[in-house]
Design an enzyme around this catalytic site. Sequence first.
Site, PDB file in Angstrom:
ATOM      1  CG  ASN A 298      76.838  36.991  48.337  1.00  0.00           C
ATOM      2  OD1 ASN A 298      76.066  37.557  49.154  1.00  0.00           O
ATOM      3  ND2 ASN A 298      76.685  37.709  47.144  1.00  0.00           N
TER       4      ASN A 298
ATOM      5  CE  LYS B 294      74.204  35.663  44.996  1.00  0.00           C
ATOM      6  NZ  LYS B 294      74.217  36.786  44.139  1.00  0.00           N
TER       7      LYS B 294
ATOM      8  NE  ARG C 263      76.940  41.804  50.282  1.00  0.00           N
ATOM      9  CZ  ARG C 263      75.936  41.189  50.680  1.00  0.00           C
ATOM     10  NH1 ARG C 263      74.583  39.921  50.338  1.00  0.00           N
ATOM     11  NH2 ARG C 263      74.932  42.501  50.252  1.00  0.00           N
TER      12      ARG C 263
ATOM     13  CG  HIS D  51      75.218  47.217  47.047  1.00  0.00           C
ATOM     14  ND1 HIS D  51      74.301  48.250  47.405  1.00  0.00           N
ATOM     15  CD2 HIS D  51      74.375  46.237  47.056  1.00  0.00           C
ATOM     16  CE1 HIS D  51      73.143  47.201  47.336  1.00  0.00           C
ATOM     17  NE2 HIS D  51      72.692  46.133  47.150  1.00  0.00           N
TER      18      HIS D  51
ATOM     19  N   GLY E 284      69.355  46.240  42.227  1.00  0.00           N
ATOM     20  CA  GLY E 284      68.565  44.649  42.428  1.00  0.00           C
ATOM     21  C   GLY E 284      67.768  44.462  43.609  1.00  0.00           C
TER      22      GLY E 284
ATOM     23  N   GLY F  10      68.154  44.863  46.566  1.00  0.00           N
ATOM     24  CA  GLY F  10      68.619  45.947  47.144  1.00  0.00           C
ATOM     25  C   GLY F  10      69.834  46.743  46.440  1.00  0.00           C
TER      26      GLY F  10
ATOM     27  NE  ARG G  25      66.664  46.321  52.163  1.00  0.00           N
ATOM     28  CZ  ARG G  25      68.933  46.219  51.610  1.00  0.00           C
ATOM     29  NH1 ARG G  25      69.016  46.764  52.103  1.00  0.00           N
ATOM     30  NH2 ARG G  25      68.509  45.131  50.338  1.00  0.00           N
TER      31      ARG G  25
ATOM     32  N   GLY H 128      69.974  45.628  37.018  1.00  0.00           N
ATOM     33  CA  GLY H 128      70.607  46.670  36.430  1.00  0.00           C
ATOM     34  C   GLY H 128      71.062  45.774  34.907  1.00  0.00           C
ATOM     35  CD  GLU H 129      74.174  41.532  36.273  1.00  0.00           C
ATOM     36  OE1 GLU H 129      73.761  40.685  36.142  1.00  0.00           O
ATOM     37  OE2 GLU H 129      74.877  42.090  37.320  1.00  0.00           O
TER      38      GLU H 129
ATOM     39  CD  GLU I 147      77.526  40.771  45.356  1.00  0.00           C
ATOM     40  OE1 GLU I 147      77.283  42.427  45.889  1.00  0.00           O
ATOM     41  OE2 GLU I 147      76.538  39.654  46.200  1.00  0.00           O
TER      42      GLU I 147
END
Length: 396
Positions: A9, A16, A92, A180, A209, A211, A240, A329-330, A378
């Site tokens: 990834n 990762k 990915r 995503h 995140g 992104g 971004r 988010g987490e 992912e």
Amino acid sequence: MSDTVLVLNSGSSSIKFGLFEISAVEPSLLCKGLLDEHEAKPRLVVKSPAGEDLFETWSEAPDADGGHLFADVLAFIDDRFGGHHLRAVGHRIVHGGPDYSGPVALTDDVIGKLKALTPLAPLHQPRCLAPIRALAAIRPALRQIACFDTAFHHGLAPPASRFAIPRRYEERGVRRYGFHGLSFEYVAGRLAEIAPELIAKRTVIAHLGNGASLCALRNCRSVDTTMGLTPLDGLVMGTRCGTIDPGVLLYLQQHEKISIEDVQHLLYHQSGLLGVSGISADMRTLLASGEIDARDAVDLFTFRAAQQVAMMATTLGGLDCLVFTGGIGEHAKEIRSAIGERLAWMGVRIDAAANEETRERISGSDSAVDVLVIATNEELTIARHCAALLQQGHPN
């Protein structure tokens, strides 16, 4: 001998990875790791599924394709998991364009088509393709498989997929693709397991995140998303810009005399949280900062997120469920709370104690909207796709 797949990834400066056994119905993680190229000496770290250190090494010099560390990864796998058969490497790939709606075996022809999509994801696509070349040089007989971030949104239809520009450009592939998708696919599957009663309802998944994007979901299918032709659109991100008046870009080129290349660098690398704060692209740093510019950046992030949740709800005709995922988010309870407060007019109520503890369900008893926190994966999604493709009669 059981079969395995190695999943890569690729991010902007790190990769990762995970090694999965795929002989059972559900892929099982054997080890995970990180190829980190942030520092002068690129580093490889391998850990057990429980997080225990298994292996670590450094490279003396950077390598554009990362081949200096991929050989170490394969050597570690051969040494530690030699009783398994490495069937393939799954990658990915950020942009699949109009041609790819699911995983594909990587051939020279496919790689050429994916390379041609680089202008649509200049920050990501080269980083996704570089490991493919490196691994092919090290182990040319090893099968490689591409899994696409755009695939989950492949069914987007007008008007959600359409730009208001002359139709001839749409016919050439200029449309909204979304990204995503591997994350959204995993979270949609987990939501079906956690709360199957919500599947047919109107759900927005917020992948927040470095992104960030949103996905409007019904019956586990994407019907709208905030990113478009490229990963620049939509929410404020780490570096971004997200949604921006196209007139700003014309102004920068025509009146500020900034070159196209410099405008691209500004939009991808100097904007977002970093640009507004002037301090950092890292949400953790901004939340810990007492600087007003840091607060302004966080405020814009949550404002834009709530605004675009409402936009996704317009596509769905309402909102029944909101799911937070991704690094912010987490883990950033302050961000979840702030977005929830901005969406109170839609009936969103977040329970403070549940949010503080990052429980799976954080909506209050008086909330008209179910609010959940679901960790994304992912790498597991890619492993599933690889296993399915290999089972379709692709021997290695």
